[in-house]
Design an enzyme around this catalytic site. Structure first.
Site, mmCIF file in Angstrom:
data_model
loop_
_atom_site.group_PDB
_atom_site.id
_atom_site.type_symbol
_atom_site.label_atom_id
_atom_site.label_comp_id
_atom_site.label_asym_id
_atom_site.label_seq_id
_atom_site.Cartn_x
_atom_site.Cartn_y
_atom_site.Cartn_z
ATOM 1 N N LYS A 1 5.838 23.084 -13.851
ATOM 2 C CA LYS A 1 5.258 21.984 -13.576
ATOM 3 C C LYS A 1 4.768 21.916 -12.087
ATOM 4 C CE LYS A 1 4.121 17.373 -14.594
ATOM 5 N NZ LYS A 1 4.023 16.073 -15.388
ATOM 6 N N HIS B 1 5.729 10.717 -28.336
ATOM 7 C CA HIS B 1 4.698 11.194 -27.754
ATOM 8 C C HIS B 1 5.072 12.917 -27.856
ATOM 9 C CE1 HIS B 1 1.909 12.864 -24.633
ATOM 10 N NE2 HIS B 1 3.082 13.294 -24.014
ATOM 11 N N GLU C 1 7.561 19.251 -24.800
ATOM 12 C CA GLU C 1 7.188 19.549 -23.322
ATOM 13 C C GLU C 1 7.835 20.853 -22.730
ATOM 14 O OE1 GLU C 1 4.309 18.278 -22.312
ATOM 15 O OE2 GLU C 1 4.419 16.088 -23.142
ATOM 16 N N HIS D 1 -2.608 13.316 -28.231
ATOM 17 C CA HIS D 1 -3.130 11.868 -28.050
ATOM 18 C C HIS D 1 -3.768 11.244 -29.246
ATOM 19 C CE1 HIS D 1 -2.987 12.695 -23.281
ATOM 20 N NE2 HIS D 1 -1.841 12.391 -23.674
ATOM 21 N N ASN E 1 -2.173 20.212 -20.444
ATOM 22 C CA ASN E 1 -2.579 19.204 -21.693
ATOM 23 C C ASN E 1 -2.641 19.988 -23.078
ATOM 24 O OD1 ASN E 1 -3.001 16.796 -20.145
ATOM 25 N ND2 ASN E 1 -5.027 17.456 -19.532
ATOM 26 N N LYS F 1 2.116 11.431 -11.252
ATOM 27 C CA LYS F 1 1.404 10.507 -12.173
ATOM 28 C C LYS F 1 2.040 9.152 -12.337
ATOM 29 C CE LYS F 1 -2.055 13.466 -14.638
ATOM 30 N NZ LYS F 1 -2.447 13.780 -16.157
ATOM 31 N N ARG G 1 -4.624 21.726 -13.439
ATOM 32 C CA ARG G 1 -3.729 21.095 -13.643
ATOM 33 C C ARG G 1 -3.946 20.654 -15.373
ATOM 34 N NH1 ARG G 1 -0.613 15.842 -10.895
ATOM 35 N NH2 ARG G 1 0.525 15.475 -12.651
ATOM 36 N N ARG H 1 0.680 -1.122 -0.073
ATOM 37 C CA ARG H 1 0.162 -0.019 -0.002
ATOM 38 C C ARG H 1 0.716 1.348 -0.168
ATOM 39 N NH1 ARG H 1 -3.294 -2.958 3.669
ATOM 40 N NH2 ARG H 1 -4.916 -3.859 2.670
ATOM 41 N N GLU I 1 -5.618 16.915 -10.615
ATOM 42 C CA GLU I 1 -6.014 17.184 -11.895
ATOM 43 C C GLU I 1 -7.599 17.405 -11.852
ATOM 44 O OE1 GLU I 1 -4.337 15.258 -15.275
ATOM 45 O OE2 GLU I 1 -5.645 16.152 -16.723
ATOM 46 N N HIS J 1 -2.234 18.309 -26.324
ATOM 47 C CA HIS J 1 -2.293 17.123 -25.989
ATOM 48 C C HIS J 1 -3.642 16.301 -26.479
ATOM 49 C CE1 HIS J 1 1.119 17.734 -23.427
ATOM 50 N NE2 HIS J 1 1.342 16.075 -23.222
#
Lengths: 364, 364
Positions: free
Chosen positions: B227, B265, B185, B252, B245, B143, B241, B121, B237, B248
């Site tokens: 960031k 990417h 980025e 994506h 994107n 993330k 946040r 955990r 998010e 993106h």
């Protein structure tokens, strides 16, 4: 209806306990969670008994819902079954705004809760416990996870539900041995925090065994309240939350040594509490009278207080298994020990002869 | 050495950026984390280059360490490889007090970070990014996750590292295309939050392409700072946040439609930023001059700004793929759009003709 709140700031949530309330779960979800869709996750046994009620209740308030089932039993707390559950959630179109209802016992709560914790990095879930163990213990506190062949609950997350919704009427279909097993955690709550609650259990043992709705509603609420207080003070088990492990140090060892077949979790914890109370007599002056009261109430709710079901287990082997538990720190055993009923201490115990003698007092 | 702090209350952590610093990672861990043991997790390529340095550095301060590797590539972000990693962590005796070092690029950070998030955990982990993309973006913000055959990063957790430790000397071994991809980025950070930083990239493009240590150290620190500010304000998010994107939404879609093979990417994000800037011209009055500056700087760092590598993609198919992304809400597309360089808005765009025309402006 009784309500208990788990105070965790912006992750606070309510536990609602009521008799024949499953038909109202949709209404509560529409008020509190407003999900775009719901996956009702349960094992095949519980699904056959209760999932229709839940789906109807969701339908009544216009929430789209889908049922996902998995085979009953601890074996489903595996990475393989976890992957299958995620697959089905995708197939059914579960998205960020959807919610999961974990409808069932501890296995369901752990598996579906862990899926909710990680699906799209976390979606809402609701615990709808249908076993006594889940109602008084595992549905509250946010521990989720699955087993690894080498260790139980090895892979998991602390992830709080949005709501715990316990319908005490579901206890009617619970096998007697499961019911008794659940009582071990309730008795544990009395010993660690509340002598009045312990006395309540002593005084109402007949009504409890008859699963009297009013008595059970009070009992579940009281256990949830104690667990909520402890979890609210120490969500991630940094320290204080460890008092919930009373009876679990030896209990886990007994479960593991009997391959999770000889004793149910609550049964092993019951024997573990007796062992701990014997150690506490030497270490914290826990009285002979209270040791006897604890053993008596466990027996009265049909819980084992000896190793009669596993006479092959030696004190030495149990001691060794305790050392290999994931809760060991720096090679020393820590026990949650009662000073008196309602008050415990966490104590490092290095005297192995004392521990063995406590185990031998319950050996066959 | 440059230091940036991610302000997240009791989960705050530092990002340390320095040249040839990997030999000091052991010292920082011994000061900050004091783990009982460390698993150094990396793909086979990075392990061959850098794991010895890290293991030696840990050994020097007396921290027991073990190396765990997995095959290089996005394919390792699978539930199967995740299970294997957990197996090895158990075999090597990783316990609650141990730590994981994710040594490598984005895949390593995501996979090892997610294993750390769920092992018992949650145990401590440190990001030691060795790719530019990981240094300026993926190692910061918590993330973590793995892919599902039907969706990238579908299973994961928000789980913050204890430390991000970037040795800019590791960029020397990074393939050029990966280096350029990482720059997308960094440029994104300039557009969404900091026109001065954007100008810095414009003015230092030669030094950047030469991977000049001082310039790269400043650039990485600046990107991490932007960031960190965004993540500090909105860890999970919930809203703000989402400005990360930028580029993106279309990016994506382009990645998915080319099966994650046609465009890396960062390359897809580069084209996505151009598409978004075209939409922004109509929707937020983003100027023609700044649109050109953005396209120029992307070209200068060798990033694609058209769909030349995937001429088969129609505007219609990209539009459709955008709708099926997990970030869609209530069936409307949301774009992060620049008002001017350094300032963005999040806008729901319903005019499909406008979106298609923006895509067509980069089509072949």
């Amino acid at each position: 209806m009784r309500k208990v709140t788990v105070e965790l700031g912006d992750r606070a949530y309510d536990i609602l306990i009521d008799h024949h309330s499953l038909s109202k779960i949709g209404l509560e979800l529409s008020k509190r969670v407003q999900p775009s869709q719901v996956a009702v996750v349960s094992d095949e046994t519980v699904a056959a008994l209760y999932s229709e009620q839940v789906l109807r209740s969701l339908d009544k308030v216009g929430i789209k819902a889908t049922r996902i089932t998995f085979p009953a039993g601890e074996k489903s707390k595996s990475l393989v079954e976890y992957g299958r559950l995620i697959d089905r959630m995708i197939e059914r179109g579960i998205d960020r705004k959807s919610a999961v209802i974990a409808l069932g016992g501890g296995v369901t709560g752990d598996l579906a809760g862990f899926a909710s914790a990680c699906y799209m990095r976390g979606i809402s879930y609701v615990q709808a416990p249908t076993s006594l163990l889940a109602m008084v213990d595992s549905s509250v506190g946010g521990k989720t996870g699955i087993d690894h062949p080498l260790a139980k609950n090895l892979i998991g997350a602390f992830y709080q539900p949005r709501l715990v919704f316990a319908d005490t009427a579901t206890l009617d279909t619970l096998p007697a041995v499961e019911f008794h097993s659940g009582m071990a955690e309730a008795i544990k709550h009395g010993v660690i925090r509340d002598s009045g609650y312990f006395s309540f259990i002593e005084n109402n043992r007949e009504a409890i065994l008859n699963r009297d709705p009013e008595v059970m509603e009070y009992l579940i609420a009281k256990s949830c309240q104690i667990k909520a207080e402890v979890v609210g003070a120490d969500e991630r088990e940094a320290g204080f939350r460890a008092i919930l492990n009373f009876g679990h140090t030896a209990g886990h060892a007994i479960e593991a040594l009997t391959n999770y077949k000889g004793y149910r979790h609550g049964e092993a914890v019951s024997v573990g509490m007796v062992i701990a109370s014997q150690i506490a007599r030497e270490v914290c002056g826990f009285s002979k009278e209270e040791t006897a009261r604890l053993r008596d109430v466990l027996n009265q709710v049909k819980l084992p207080t000896t190793l009669a079901a596993a006479p092959e287990l030696s004190a030495e082997s149990i001691l060794k298994a305790m050392y290999s538990d994931k809760k060991t720190e720096g090679g020393t055993l820590r026990f949650v020990l009662p000073v008196r009923i309602g008050e415990t201490q966490i104590v490092q115990v290095t005297d192995e002869a004392l521990i063995k003698s406590a185990i031998e007092s319950v050996s066959y």
